[in-house]
Design a protein around this motif. Sequence first.
Motif, PDB file in Angstrom:
ATOM      1  N   ALA A 113      -3.153   4.244   0.720  1.00  0.00           N
ATOM      2  CA  ALA A 113      -2.132   4.893   1.660  1.00  0.00           C
ATOM      3  C   ALA A 113      -2.140   6.431   1.334  1.00  0.00           C
ATOM      4  O   ALA A 113      -2.257   7.035   2.110  1.00  0.00           O
ATOM      5  N   VAL A 114      -2.243   6.568  -0.064  1.00  0.00           N
ATOM      6  CA  VAL A 114      -2.391   7.941  -0.586  1.00  0.00           C
ATOM      7  C   VAL A 114      -3.732   8.600  -0.326  1.00  0.00           C
ATOM      8  O   VAL A 114      -3.815   9.614   0.283  1.00  0.00           O
ATOM      9  N   GLY A 115      -4.764   7.959  -0.751  1.00  0.00           N
ATOM     10  CA  GLY A 115      -6.153   8.104  -0.350  1.00  0.00           C
ATOM     11  C   GLY A 115      -6.486   8.617   1.187  1.00  0.00           C
ATOM     12  O   GLY A 115      -7.232   9.649   1.587  1.00  0.00           O
ATOM     13  N   ALA A 116      -5.874   7.853   1.914  1.00  0.00           N
ATOM     14  CA  ALA A 116      -5.911   8.330   3.540  1.00  0.00           C
ATOM     15  C   ALA A 116      -5.518   9.475   3.880  1.00  0.00           C
ATOM     16  O   ALA A 116      -5.673   9.876   4.798  1.00  0.00           O
ATOM     17  N   ARG A 117      -4.465   9.926   2.909  1.00  0.00           N
ATOM     18  CA  ARG A 117      -3.880  11.166   3.424  1.00  0.00           C
ATOM     19  C   ARG A 117      -4.110  12.395   2.566  1.00  0.00           C
ATOM     20  O   ARG A 117      -3.445  13.388   2.430  1.00  0.00           O
ATOM     21  N   LEU A 118      -4.961  12.276   1.313  1.00  0.00           N
ATOM     22  CA  LEU A 118      -5.342  13.436   0.860  1.00  0.00           C
ATOM     23  C   LEU A 118      -6.741  14.250   1.646  1.00  0.00           C
ATOM     24  O   LEU A 118      -7.473  13.491   1.966  1.00  0.00           O
ATOM     25  N   LEU A 140     -13.877   6.376   2.877  1.00  0.00           N
ATOM     26  CA  LEU A 140     -12.881   5.438   2.087  1.00  0.00           C
ATOM     27  C   LEU A 140     -14.023   4.642   1.250  1.00  0.00           C
ATOM     28  O   LEU A 140     -13.693   4.425   0.090  1.00  0.00           O
ATOM     29  N   ARG A 141     -15.279   4.324   1.741  1.00  0.00           N
ATOM     30  CA  ARG A 141     -16.135   3.756   0.800  1.00  0.00           C
ATOM     31  C   ARG A 141     -16.598   4.569  -0.219  1.00  0.00           C
ATOM     32  O   ARG A 141     -16.762   4.034  -1.632  1.00  0.00           O
ATOM     33  N   ALA A 142     -16.774   5.654  -0.010  1.00  0.00           N
ATOM     34  CA  ALA A 142     -17.018   6.599  -1.170  1.00  0.00           C
ATOM     35  C   ALA A 142     -16.133   6.886  -2.157  1.00  0.00           C
ATOM     36  O   ALA A 142     -16.637   7.023  -3.430  1.00  0.00           O
ATOM     37  N   THR A 192      -8.504   9.986  -5.912  1.00  0.00           N
ATOM     38  CA  THR A 192      -7.418   9.407  -5.788  1.00  0.00           C
ATOM     39  C   THR A 192      -6.822   8.480  -6.791  1.00  0.00           C
ATOM     40  O   THR A 192      -5.437   8.701  -7.284  1.00  0.00           O
ATOM     41  N   VAL A 193      -7.717   7.832  -7.512  1.00  0.00           N
ATOM     42  CA  VAL A 193      -7.171   6.786  -8.327  1.00  0.00           C
ATOM     43  C   VAL A 193      -6.601   7.432  -9.567  1.00  0.00           C
ATOM     44  O   VAL A 193      -5.399   7.335 -10.220  1.00  0.00           O
ATOM     45  N   ALA A 194      -7.253   8.573 -10.137  1.00  0.00           N
ATOM     46  CA  ALA A 194      -7.053   9.193 -11.287  1.00  0.00           C
ATOM     47  C   ALA A 194      -5.737  10.092 -11.098  1.00  0.00           C
ATOM     48  O   ALA A 194      -5.036  10.105 -11.904  1.00  0.00           O
ATOM     49  N   ALA A 201      -7.782   7.507  11.481  1.00  0.00           N
ATOM     50  CA  ALA A 201      -7.399   7.075  10.094  1.00  0.00           C
ATOM     51  C   ALA A 201      -7.575   5.662  10.006  1.00  0.00           C
ATOM     52  O   ALA A 201      -7.642   4.911  10.686  1.00  0.00           O
ATOM     53  N   LEU A 202      -7.941   5.158   8.563  1.00  0.00           N
ATOM     54  CA  LEU A 202      -7.909   3.750   8.083  1.00  0.00           C
ATOM     55  C   LEU A 202      -7.012   3.572   7.286  1.00  0.00           C
ATOM     56  O   LEU A 202      -6.767   4.148   6.132  1.00  0.00           O
ATOM     57  N   LEU A 203      -5.730   3.123   7.795  1.00  0.00           N
ATOM     58  CA  LEU A 203      -4.923   2.424   6.570  1.00  0.00           C
ATOM     59  C   LEU A 203      -4.752   1.212   6.227  1.00  0.00           C
ATOM     60  O   LEU A 203      -5.072   0.378   6.958  1.00  0.00           O
TER      61      LEU A 203
END
Length: 398
Positions: free
Chosen positions: A53-58, A374-376, A64-66, A293-295
């Motif tokens: 959810a965060v990654g889709a909005r950054l 997203l895949r990247a 994102t993970v870090a 967006a892909l949520l």
Amino acid sequence: MTGKPRHIGLAERRARLGLRQRLATSSRAAAPEEVADSLVALHGTDPATVYLAVGARLADARKTVAQVERALYEDLSLVRMHGMRHTVFVFPTRLAAVVHASTGLDIAAKARAALVKDMADGSGGRLTERWLDEVEASALAALARRGEATVNELTAEEPRLKEHFAYAAGKSYEGVHTVSSRLMRVLGVEGRVVRGRPLGSWTSSQFRWAVAPPHPPLPPAEARSELMGRWLTACGPATEADLKWWTGWKVTDVRRALAASGAVAVSLDDGVTAYVAAGDEDPVDGPDAPWAALLPALDPTPMSRPERDWFLAPSLRPALFDRSGNVGPTVWWDGRVVGGWAQRPGGEIVWRLLETGDVGREAREAIAAEAERLRAWVGDTRITPRFRTPLERELSAE
């Protein structure tokens, strides 16, 4: 506001959603804290949902993970805790006191009373409230010494946590509970412990526990008013039914919070009265450009309210929801859900349109770009939603 309520049509509702939920490309955030602050709460039942959810909005999702891990476990600017409807969410840490006072206190009182009763009934009176107080104090002291600990680590220091008791004897759902599993959940809704680092990767659902960061007590009515104002800013306009569902409050508490927060009544296309936050009555222009967006499954945008027809056609529900009403991964185009997506075992992100309508070449290219984005950043991680839906199962198996 006096006179006839201002009307907010479908186009403006979708514009507000794209901008306030950080989904429009121009409104994407620079950090996880900005995302959480804008959405008020990130659904945390499935650990992967928080990151997705965060990654889709950054604006830049590559870290994102870090960034999320640093916010949760180093900076402590985000906290994973029980909140509305006895559900686990990730909140901005500064909202912990608001969530606890507005929502957690009532849930906690009922949860503790139920635990004490179930223990006594299921142990023949052997496990008493006084006994629980002793075990609880010992477990919290051990947790404070360790900083973070798994349940197994805590039971090594306080063996009484391993005690069992029968539950719902003679009923179809009867079983055996451990003191540790029930007690840690009660301490969670009481705001005394929170989920710490997971044992595995960011997709793991096995967490350590930690002592909750201290926060000042707030009057419940004041806390409900503040939470109401924040949520309406993020998700308004919303109906009383939306608000009651999201908060889990009684309708009387919803109405008092609406009045105390100064919420303003507006009308929607279906003639239903809804509310926006005080000072948020002016018309909102749409984003600069259409957005895709892909949520993830359980994303806070589609899970924010029970009435979703204005952004998700009822005909799409059977493919995108499980039998309990949990939403799966969704594909969005300019303010509405148009399909779903999944990850295949090899890592490929695949998607399918369920609603074509005016979804033309521009939309398909934008959705494909989001899938590649997203895949990247997901990389070698494999994602399987905790609550699987028909379309997600089908796509992931192809």
